[in-house]
Motif scaffolding. Structure first.
Motif, mmCIF file in Angstrom:
data_model
loop_
_atom_site.group_PDB
_atom_site.id
_atom_site.type_symbol
_atom_site.label_atom_id
_atom_site.label_comp_id
_atom_site.label_asym_id
_atom_site.label_seq_id
_atom_site.Cartn_x
_atom_site.Cartn_y
_atom_site.Cartn_z
ATOM 1 N N HIS A 151 81.906 11.186 -10.264
ATOM 2 C CA HIS A 151 81.881 9.881 -9.606
ATOM 3 C C HIS A 151 83.319 9.477 -9.316
ATOM 4 C CE1 HIS A 151 80.077 6.061 -8.468
ATOM 5 N NE2 HIS A 151 80.980 5.414 -9.181
ATOM 6 N N ALA A 152 83.502 8.571 -8.372
ATOM 7 C CA ALA A 152 84.852 8.111 -8.042
ATOM 8 C C ALA A 152 84.837 6.630 -7.692
ATOM 9 C CB ALA A 152 85.432 8.919 -6.884
ATOM 10 N N LEU A 153 86.003 6.027 -7.811
ATOM 11 C CA LEU A 153 86.236 4.655 -7.378
ATOM 12 C C LEU A 153 87.389 4.675 -6.386
ATOM 13 C CD1 LEU A 153 86.169 2.808 -10.829
ATOM 14 C CD2 LEU A 153 84.347 2.807 -9.113
ATOM 15 N N ASN A 195 98.245 3.276 0.833
ATOM 16 C CA ASN A 195 97.914 2.240 -0.139
ATOM 17 C C ASN A 195 96.491 2.369 -0.682
ATOM 18 O OD1 ASN A 195 96.583 1.438 2.244
ATOM 19 N ND2 ASN A 195 96.742 -0.730 1.713
ATOM 20 N N ARG A 196 95.839 3.511 -0.430
ATOM 21 C CA ARG A 196 94.492 3.734 -0.967
ATOM 22 C C ARG A 196 94.566 4.526 -2.265
ATOM 23 N NH1 ARG A 196 89.488 3.039 0.171
ATOM 24 N NH2 ARG A 196 89.970 2.255 2.277
ATOM 25 N N VAL A 197 93.852 4.035 -3.268
ATOM 26 C CA VAL A 197 93.767 4.688 -4.577
ATOM 27 C C VAL A 197 92.384 5.299 -4.731
ATOM 28 C CG1 VAL A 197 93.872 4.364 -7.088
ATOM 29 C CG2 VAL A 197 95.393 3.044 -5.586
ATOM 30 N N VAL A 198 92.315 6.529 -5.233
ATOM 31 C CA VAL A 198 91.043 7.173 -5.551
ATOM 32 C C VAL A 198 91.122 7.692 -6.982
ATOM 33 C CG1 VAL A 198 89.494 9.116 -5.076
ATOM 34 C CG2 VAL A 198 90.489 7.822 -3.180
ATOM 35 N N ARG A 199 90.178 7.257 -7.809
ATOM 36 C CA ARG A 199 90.097 7.702 -9.193
ATOM 37 C C ARG A 199 88.773 8.450 -9.377
ATOM 38 N NH1 ARG A 199 90.004 2.854 -12.705
ATOM 39 N NH2 ARG A 199 92.292 2.891 -12.665
ATOM 40 N N ALA A 200 88.857 9.750 -9.580
ATOM 41 C CA ALA A 200 87.659 10.582 -9.751
ATOM 42 C C ALA A 200 87.492 10.905 -11.234
ATOM 43 C CB ALA A 200 87.780 11.865 -8.949
ATOM 44 N N VAL A 201 86.259 10.774 -11.732
ATOM 45 C CA VAL A 201 85.981 11.050 -13.141
ATOM 46 C C VAL A 201 84.880 12.092 -13.248
ATOM 47 C CG1 VAL A 201 86.695 8.759 -13.913
ATOM 48 C CG2 VAL A 201 84.309 9.149 -13.303
ATOM 49 N N ALA A 251 82.877 1.635 -5.585
ATOM 50 C CA ALA A 251 82.153 2.867 -5.913
ATOM 51 C C ALA A 251 82.238 3.862 -4.758
ATOM 52 C CB ALA A 251 80.695 2.553 -6.236
ATOM 53 N N LEU A 252 82.586 5.102 -5.088
ATOM 54 C CA LEU A 252 82.695 6.180 -4.093
ATOM 55 C C LEU A 252 81.837 7.344 -4.605
ATOM 56 C CD1 LEU A 252 84.239 6.964 -1.461
ATOM 57 C CD2 LEU A 252 85.980 8.002 -2.931
ATOM 58 N N PRO A 253 80.562 7.381 -4.240
ATOM 59 C CA PRO A 253 79.641 8.361 -4.821
ATOM 60 C C PRO A 253 79.942 9.794 -4.380
ATOM 61 C CG PRO A 253 78.466 6.523 -3.768
ATOM 62 C CD PRO A 253 79.886 6.446 -3.334
#
Length: 385
Positions: A151-153, A195-201, A251-253
């Motif tokens: 999943h990512a935000l 300026n875009r942040v992506v956090r993938a877990v 949320a970035l599915p």
């Protein structure tokens, strides 16, 4: 009676590669299950809000039907199930601003929710009158996964604050990876593109439990508070409704995951950002998914794993690469293999990001890769992940 095997043969869902453990693009029907815990005494309010929502969602393209059920043991527990023609129209709706507005009346009477999404693999019972068996579109075979949920935000920060935010996000202390006896944090990869942040877990076990566990950690809360002044979208983490809306929009599915049979624990992780033209994000994600599926069977491909995340016009491709990014063929790294694919990609990229210009010029794939590449902020693996 029609058997489940006969129904599978009649399905027109596309047979996916065995390398694909997760995908929303096989064309099969989708069943969505929403578990709802309603505040005591708010049952009538909840029912009225649902009926209003039900009338609105009935006109959403791809929606087939829904049911509202109340527990026979606990009147505070409710279940909403809905059926969709396939996953993409559901995801387009559930990730939209329209959905955020539509479900707002529910939250004042709901204590907790949990959403589960399933492709229909088999079903029993006779077919409905007049429905061709081929139109039932069942998933043709079970997918074999690796036990990891991805999943990512994503969110944007104020222009000019990128370096400050990157430092804040890079310097935090990792939270305890063990959530409970069945859930564990495996990996967190954080990237920035402008300026875009992506956090993938990556989580083994219960994703929702893991996200709640992380949100409770003091070191994580300190980081979230530190970046608050730099966010383009205001939020108040002390206000549950403000936090809910922010993380709903962030949320970035994951919509597709593919893994080649050849693996290398030393593979390097990269993220590529593909800004899509308005309303073309899902189509762009599907194009990349098909290319990665084909590449998994190619022993020459340096991409060992690929996860595609998509929400609205934001498409991010997270890849594990053998041999590094610089030494690889730009076309293969971008998920392309010929000029026709480059042309198709060009029609889907946002022309304000200069990527479509790079893609349309001969010999510019290296430039396109440079434009798509996200900056690594931190990539952390938990022990024994």
């Amino acid at each position: 009676m029609t058997t489940t095997s006969e129904r599978a043969e009649g399905s027109r869902a596309r047979q996916a590669s065995h390398h694909v453990s997760q995908s929303v693009f096989d064309g099969s029907r989708l069943r969505v299950v929403l578990l709802v815990d309603v505040h005591d005494g708010a049952q009538h309010q909840f029912l009225e809000a649902y009926e209003q929502l039900c009338n609105q969602v009935a006109s959403v393209p791809g929606h087939v039907s829904d049911q509202l059920c109340q527990s026979i043991e606990n009147p505070s527990q409710w279940l909403i199930t809905s059926e969709w023609e396939s996953a993409p129209p559901f995801l387009a709706w559930v990730n939209s601003e329209e959905h955020v507005r539509m479900v707002e009346p529910l939250h004042s009477c709901v204590r907790d929710t949990r959403s589960l999404r399933f492709h229909v693999v088999r079903e029993t019972g006779g077919p409905a009158t007049g429905i061709d068996p081929a139109d039932r579109r069942l998933q043709t075979a079970p997918r074999i996964g690796d036990g990891v949920i991805r999943h990512a935000l994503t969110f944007t920060v104020k222009p000019g604050s990128e370096e400050i935010v990157a430092k804040i996000l890079a310097d935090y202390v990792s939270p305890e990876p063990k959530v409970d006896d069945t859930t564990r944090l495996c990996r967190t990869s954080l990237f920035m593109h402008g300026n875009r942040v992506v956090r993938a877990v990556e989580v083994r076990g219960d994703l929702l439990a893991a996200l709640r566990h992380v949100a409770r950690q003091p070191e994580v809360r300190a980081v979230e508070e530190a970046i608050n002044p730099h966010l383009e979208q205001d939020r108040d983490l002390g206000d549950p409704e403000s936090a809910r809306v922010f993380f709903t929009r962030a949320a970035l599915p994951a919509v597709h995951h593919v893994m080649a049979e050849r693996q290398n624990p030393q593979a390097e992780r990269y993220a590529l950002y593909y800004p899509a033209r308005p309303e073309r994000g899902m189509q762009l994600a599907e194009l990349l998914a098909h290319r990665d599926e084909a590449a998994a069977d190619d022993p020459r491909s340096p991409v060992l794993r690929s996860t595609i995340f998509q929400r609205d016009d934001v498409v991010v491709r997270l890849i594990d690469v053998h041999g590094g990014l610089e030494a690889a063929d730009p076309a293969r790294m971008l998920g392309l293999s010929d000029s026709a694919q480059v042309a198709e990609l060009t029609t889907l990229l946002d022309d304000t990001a200069d990527m479509d210009v790079a893609a349309s010029k001969d010999g510019s794939l290296a430039r396109l890769l440079e434009l798509a590449r996200m900056d690594l902020v931190t990539d952390r693996r938990s022990p024994d992940a």
